[in-house]
Design a protein around this motif. Structure first.
Motif, PDB file in Angstrom:
ATOM      1  N   VAL A  27     -25.086 -77.639  -0.608  1.00 50.40           N
ATOM      2  CA  VAL A  27     -24.159 -78.731  -0.901  1.00 50.40           C
ATOM      3  C   VAL A  27     -24.844 -79.688  -1.882  1.00 50.40           C
ATOM      4  CG1 VAL A  27     -22.843 -80.653   0.051  1.00 50.40           C
ATOM      5  CG2 VAL A  27     -23.114 -78.555   1.385  1.00 50.40           C
ATOM      6  N   PRO A  28     -24.296 -79.836  -3.086  1.00 50.40           N
ATOM      7  CA  PRO A  28     -24.893 -80.800  -4.018  1.00 50.40           C
ATOM      8  C   PRO A  28     -24.864 -82.210  -3.424  1.00 50.40           C
ATOM      9  CG  PRO A  28     -23.326 -79.366  -5.144  1.00 50.40           C
ATOM     10  CD  PRO A  28     -23.168 -79.114  -3.668  1.00 50.40           C
ATOM     11  N   GLN A  29     -25.887 -82.990  -3.717  1.00 48.11           N
ATOM     12  CA  GLN A  29     -25.993 -84.324  -3.136  1.00 48.11           C
ATOM     13  C   GLN A  29     -24.797 -85.198  -3.478  1.00 48.11           C
ATOM     14  OE1 GLN A  29     -29.946 -85.744  -4.255  1.00 48.11           O
ATOM     15  NE2 GLN A  29     -30.720 -85.101  -2.263  1.00 48.11           N
ATOM     16  N   ASP A  30     -24.277 -85.090  -4.714  1.00 43.74           N
ATOM     17  CA  ASP A  30     -23.131 -85.925  -5.070  1.00 43.74           C
ATOM     18  C   ASP A  30     -21.882 -85.529  -4.288  1.00 43.74           C
ATOM     19  OD1 ASP A  30     -23.031 -83.524  -6.570  1.00 43.74           O
ATOM     20  OD2 ASP A  30     -21.873 -84.460  -8.174  1.00 43.74           O
ATOM     21  N   VAL A  31     -21.728 -84.258  -3.994  1.00 42.58           N
ATOM     22  CA  VAL A  31     -20.588 -83.795  -3.183  1.00 42.58           C
ATOM     23  C   VAL A  31     -20.729 -84.323  -1.759  1.00 42.58           C
ATOM     24  CG1 VAL A  31     -19.440 -81.756  -2.219  1.00 42.58           C
ATOM     25  CG2 VAL A  31     -20.169 -81.774  -4.623  1.00 42.58           C
ATOM     26  N   LEU A  32     -21.935 -84.249  -1.215  1.00 48.67           N
ATOM     27  CA  LEU A  32     -22.182 -84.774   0.129  1.00 48.67           C
ATOM     28  C   LEU A  32     -21.812 -86.251   0.221  1.00 48.67           C
ATOM     29  CD1 LEU A  32     -23.401 -84.376   2.998  1.00 48.67           C
ATOM     30  CD2 LEU A  32     -25.591 -85.102   2.004  1.00 48.67           C
ATOM     31  N   THR A  33     -22.225 -87.038  -0.747  1.00 46.46           N
ATOM     32  CA  THR A  33     -21.946 -88.476  -0.679  1.00 46.46           C
ATOM     33  C   THR A  33     -20.463 -88.786  -0.899  1.00 46.46           C
ATOM     34  OG1 THR A  33     -22.619 -88.787  -2.991  1.00 46.46           O
ATOM     35  CG2 THR A  33     -24.290 -89.148  -1.296  1.00 46.46           C
ATOM     36  N   VAL A  34     -19.771 -87.976  -1.686  1.00 47.12           N
ATOM     37  CA  VAL A  34     -18.325 -88.175  -1.855  1.00 47.12           C
ATOM     38  C   VAL A  34     -17.606 -87.929  -0.525  1.00 47.12           C
ATOM     39  CG1 VAL A  34     -16.224 -87.202  -2.890  1.00 47.12           C
ATOM     40  CG2 VAL A  34     -18.192 -87.749  -4.332  1.00 47.12           C
ATOM     41  N   TYR A  35     -17.939 -86.839   0.151  1.00 44.62           N
ATOM     42  CA  TYR A  35     -17.305 -86.552   1.438  1.00 44.62           C
ATOM     43  C   TYR A  35     -17.699 -87.580   2.492  1.00 44.62           C
ATOM     44  CZ  TYR A  35     -15.015 -82.252   0.107  1.00 44.62           C
ATOM     45  OH  TYR A  35     -14.170 -81.338  -0.465  1.00 44.62           O
TER      46      TYR A  35
END
Length: 129
Positions: free
Chosen positions: A112-120
């Motif tokens: 999971v890319p870090q930016d995707v994790l923080t968006v979710y």
């Protein structure tokens, strides 16, 4: 994220490197992060200090992520409704269905890319723009 007290996230994963990777991304995004190595440890931590979001792996020793979510969702406690983001290497449609049935709010396939994790995290914590 909104100003004030940071939202709290519990990362539940047996891999120390994954926990560190998620912690780095979430703390840079302004979240306070705690960690658990499996579902059993996560349940114990939630009884002491509830959180705003769970990031949960599936394959873990002692108590896997699906069992953890099923046990948590059956509780008659406020912690039973904490949003849960499942992250796993299991990518089949049956795995997604199992995550939903266990009580996951979202399901992401690792890595999971870090930016995707923080968006979710933002979506589930109500911090999204």
């Amino acid at each position: 994220m909104t100003e004030g007290k940071p939202k709290r996230v519990l990362v539940v994963d047996d891999a120390a490197l994954v926990r560190l990777y998620y912690r780095d991304a979430l703390e840079r995004a302004g979240y306070a992060v705690d960690e658990a190595m499996n579902g059993l440890e996560a349940l114990e931590k939630l009884l002491v200090a509830p959180v705003d979001l769970l990031v949960v792996d599936v394959n873990m020793p002692q108590m896997d992520g699906f069992t953890f979510l099923r046990v948590l969702r059956r509780q008659d406690l406020p912690v039973a409704s904490i949003p849960a983001l499942v992250t796993t290497t299991e990518a089949g449609p049956q795995d997604r269905a199992a995550a939903r049935e266990a009580g996951a709010n979202f399901y992401l396939v690792k890595p999971v890319p870090q930016d995707v994790l923080t968006v979710y995290a933002g979506l589930l914590c109500g911090d999204a723009p």
